[in-house]
Design an enzyme around this catalytic site. Sequence first.
Site, PDB file in Angstrom:
ATOM      1  N   ALA A 107       0.868  -1.187   0.000  1.00 12.64           N
ATOM      2  CA  ALA A 107       0.000   0.000   0.000  1.00 12.64           C
ATOM      3  C   ALA A 107       0.899   1.231   0.000  1.00 12.64           C
ATOM      4  O   ALA A 107       2.052   1.176   0.431  1.00 12.64           O
ATOM      5  CB  ALA A 107      -0.888  -0.019   1.234  1.00 12.64           C
ATOM      6  N   GLY A 150       0.906  -5.122   0.939  1.00 11.70           N
ATOM      7  CA  GLY A 150      -0.265  -5.251   0.078  1.00 11.70           C
ATOM      8  C   GLY A 150       0.058  -5.903  -1.251  1.00 11.70           C
ATOM      9  O   GLY A 150      -0.814  -6.509  -1.879  1.00 11.70           O
ATOM     10  N   GLU A 153      -0.189  -9.410  -0.619  1.00 10.19           N
ATOM     11  CA  GLU A 153      -1.599  -9.719  -0.349  1.00 10.19           C
ATOM     12  C   GLU A 153      -2.427  -9.765  -1.635  1.00 10.19           C
ATOM     13  O   GLU A 153      -3.281 -10.638  -1.790  1.00 10.19           O
ATOM     14  CB  GLU A 153      -2.173  -8.685   0.634  1.00 10.19           C
ATOM     15  N   GLU A 173       4.859  -4.898   7.216  1.00 11.25           N
ATOM     16  CA  GLU A 173       4.072  -3.856   7.901  1.00 11.25           C
ATOM     17  C   GLU A 173       4.533  -3.623   9.329  1.00 11.25           C
ATOM     18  O   GLU A 173       4.462  -2.508   9.851  1.00 11.25           O
ATOM     19  CB  GLU A 173       2.579  -4.224   7.894  1.00 11.25           C
TER      20      GLU A 173
HETATM   21  C1  LIG Z   1      -1.846  -3.201   2.566  1.00 13.81           C
HETATM   22  C2  LIG Z   1      -1.445  -2.584   3.831  1.00 13.81           C
HETATM   23  C3  LIG Z   1      -2.542  -2.422   4.800  1.00 13.81           C
HETATM   24  C4  LIG Z   1      -0.221  -2.174   4.170  1.00 13.81           C
HETATM   25  C5  LIG Z   1       0.988  -2.128   3.382  1.00 13.81           C
HETATM   26  O1  LIG Z   1       1.135  -2.672   2.312  1.00 13.81           O
HETATM   27  S1  LIG Z   1       2.207  -1.188   4.076  1.00 13.81           S
HETATM   28  C6  LIG Z   1       3.517  -1.201   2.878  1.00 13.81           C
HETATM   29  C7  LIG Z   1       4.334  -2.417   2.986  1.00 13.81           C
HETATM   30  N1  LIG Z   1       5.501  -2.312   2.117  1.00 13.81           N
HETATM   31  C8  LIG Z   1       6.661  -1.859   2.515  1.00 13.81           C
HETATM   32  O2  LIG Z   1       6.862  -1.517   3.668  1.00 13.81           O
HETATM   33  C9  LIG Z   1       7.745  -1.769   1.473  1.00 13.81           C
HETATM   34  C10 LIG Z   1       8.214  -0.329   1.334  1.00 13.81           C
HETATM   35  N2  LIG Z   1       9.288  -0.215   0.357  1.00 13.81           N
HETATM   36  C11 LIG Z   1      10.542  -0.607   0.605  1.00 13.81           C
HETATM   37  O3  LIG Z   1      10.868  -1.110   1.645  1.00 13.81           O
HETATM   38  C12 LIG Z   1      11.546  -0.352  -0.462  1.00 13.81           C
HETATM   39  O4  LIG Z   1      11.065   0.631  -1.321  1.00 13.81           O
HETATM   40  C13 LIG Z   1      11.897  -1.617  -1.282  1.00 13.81           C
HETATM   41  C14 LIG Z   1      12.638  -2.626  -0.399  1.00 13.81           C
HETATM   42  C15 LIG Z   1      10.643  -2.263  -1.873  1.00 13.81           C
HETATM   43  C16 LIG Z   1      12.820  -1.230  -2.478  1.00 13.81           C
HETATM   44  O5  LIG Z   1      13.927  -0.513  -2.008  1.00 13.81           O
HETATM   45  P1  LIG Z   1      14.834   0.298  -3.048  1.00 13.81           P
HETATM   46  O6  LIG Z   1      15.940   0.887  -2.251  1.00 13.81           O
HETATM   47  O7  LIG Z   1      15.172  -0.554  -4.208  1.00 13.81           O
HETATM   48  O8  LIG Z   1      13.887   1.438  -3.610  1.00 13.81           O
HETATM   49  P2  LIG Z   1      13.358   2.761  -2.869  1.00 13.81           P
HETATM   50  O9  LIG Z   1      14.278   3.874  -3.171  1.00 13.81           O
HETATM   51  O10 LIG Z   1      13.084   2.482  -1.443  1.00 13.81           O
HETATM   52  O11 LIG Z   1      11.953   2.983  -3.584  1.00 13.81           O
HETATM   53  C17 LIG Z   1      11.825   3.601  -4.862  1.00 13.81           C
HETATM   54  C18 LIG Z   1      10.686   4.599  -4.789  1.00 13.81           C
HETATM   55  O12 LIG Z   1       9.488   3.880  -4.495  1.00 13.81           O
HETATM   56  C19 LIG Z   1       8.869   4.451  -3.349  1.00 13.81           C
HETATM   57  N3  LIG Z   1       8.145   3.389  -2.627  1.00 13.81           N
HETATM   58  C20 LIG Z   1       8.529   2.127  -2.432  1.00 13.81           C
HETATM   59  N4  LIG Z   1       7.619   1.463  -1.732  1.00 13.81           N
HETATM   60  C21 LIG Z   1       6.622   2.339  -1.467  1.00 13.81           C
HETATM   61  C22 LIG Z   1       5.390   2.246  -0.761  1.00 13.81           C
HETATM   62  N5  LIG Z   1       4.962   1.079  -0.238  1.00 13.81           N
HETATM   63  N6  LIG Z   1       4.636   3.345  -0.679  1.00 13.81           N
HETATM   64  C23 LIG Z   1       5.012   4.518  -1.246  1.00 13.81           C
HETATM   65  N7  LIG Z   1       6.171   4.660  -1.945  1.00 13.81           N
HETATM   66  C24 LIG Z   1       6.955   3.577  -2.038  1.00 13.81           C
HETATM   67  C25 LIG Z   1      10.017   4.992  -2.549  1.00 13.81           C
HETATM   68  O13 LIG Z   1       9.585   5.934  -1.616  1.00 13.81           O
HETATM   69  C26 LIG Z   1      10.876   5.580  -3.641  1.00 13.81           C
HETATM   70  O14 LIG Z   1      10.326   6.799  -4.101  1.00 13.81           O
HETATM   71  P3  LIG Z   1      11.035   8.214  -3.740  1.00 13.81           P
HETATM   72  O15 LIG Z   1      12.467   8.074  -4.121  1.00 13.81           O
HETATM   73  O16 LIG Z   1      10.271   9.218  -4.527  1.00 13.81           O
HETATM   74  O17 LIG Z   1      10.842   8.385  -2.254  1.00 13.81           O
END
Ligand SMILES: CC(C)=CC(=O)SCCNC(=O)CCNC(=O)[C@H](O)C(C)(C)COP(=O)(O)OP(=O)(O)OC[C@H]1O[C@@H](n2cnc3c(N)ncnc32)[C@H](O)[C@@H]1OP(=O)(O)O
Length: 299
Positions: A107, A150, A153, A173
């Site tokens: 998400a 998500g 999921e 999460e």
């Molecule tokens: C469904 C429900 C209720 C809950 C959820 O799903 S909570 C979300 C669970 N997911 C996560 O916690 C994963 C979050 N993302 C990461 O940990 C990392 O992005 C990664 C391990 C998937 C990849 O890392 P990497 O270093 O290769 O890339 P990043 O620089 O971190 O990401 C690139 C770009 O994407 C944005 N990003 C990534 N994931 C999300 C996200 N879940 N929501 C919003 N944005 C996301 C990240 O911020 C970055 O963008 P910016 O450089 O503009 O900040």
Amino acid sequence: MAALRNLAASFCKPTSLLSRTASVLSVSARYNIVRCMSTGKYEYLLVEKKGAKENVGLITLNRPKALNALCDGLMVELADVLDDFDKDEGIGCLVLTGSTRAFAAGADIKEMQDRTFQDVAGKNFLSAWSRLAANKKPVIAAVNGHALGGGCEIAMMCDIIYAGEKAKFGQPEILLGTIPGAGGTQRLPRVVGKSLAMELVLTGTSISAADALNAGLVSKVYPVDTVVDEAIKTAEKISSNSKMIVAMCKEAVNRSYENTLQEGLLFEKKIFYGTFATNDRKEGMTAFTEKRKANFTDS
Ligand SMILES: CC(C)=CC(=O)SCCNC(=O)CCNC(=O)[C@H](O)C(C)(C)COP(=O)(O)OP(=O)(O)OC[C@H]1O[C@@H](n2cnc3c(N)ncnc32)[C@H](O)[C@@H]1OP(=O)(O)O
């Protein structure tokens, strides 16, 4: 080109456009999503028909800069495309995929970060997500890269998961101070067992495609650049069967998650008997005895 024109035409039917706009507006209004639907194009998805008979709907999550983070707008569009494909009698099976780097990284955390309890509970956050799990036609997830939170999921909401060799599955999460909200604590233990599910949701670590295969979360692992094509091939096989019987079969398997074994066996028997009320059951068995390919009419 003809295929593209047909697809465009099917998405631009007045009724379909009206209902799509209405559903988007109602969910959009609740989450203040400002989005222009007048172009008829999707902002976060690519939608195509695939297969020799164009009987497979391919939906590609297309928010690459955010690793396909599942923002409200994307999930509303997904629900909307599923509705369109459901109505399309030429489509028998769907494939849902993302990019090589990410199926979906969960998400959208940036969208969620300032929400309050009242926002999420009061406005029924994640309500659009259940549309995928309720889909009548089978959906195959073709997963490359991160399938986290998500993302994992929605893969589990699909009926079959194929993974590319570098795919990663996890429920991180807990690292954000929250818990899964779209099935991570419910579907995951049913599929991989309590011990591995607990480890994933309590540590926030992810597992490889090979481990996901071992644990039963995915049914097949392929090289990264072939996983979508393999999913389409399987979807074509499914689409060549009677859509009506496929839907009955999918429902019977899904009941195994909800019912006791005895209730499930009873349900299966009723559905099995029900197939004898269809033309396609008659045609399938007649074709076998006549040593020819069945010509199903979805009736
Ligand atoms: C469904 C429900 C209720 C809950 C959820 O799903 S909570 C979300 C669970 N997911 C996560 O916690 C994963 C979050 N993302 C990461 O940990 C990392 O992005 C990664 C391990 C998937 C990849 O890392 P990497 O270093 O290769 O890339 P990043 O620089 O971190 O990401 C690139 C770009 O994407 C944005 N990003 C990534 N994931 C999300 C996200 N879940 N929501 C919003 N944005 C996301 C990240 O911020 C970055 O963008 P910016 O450089 O503009 O900040």
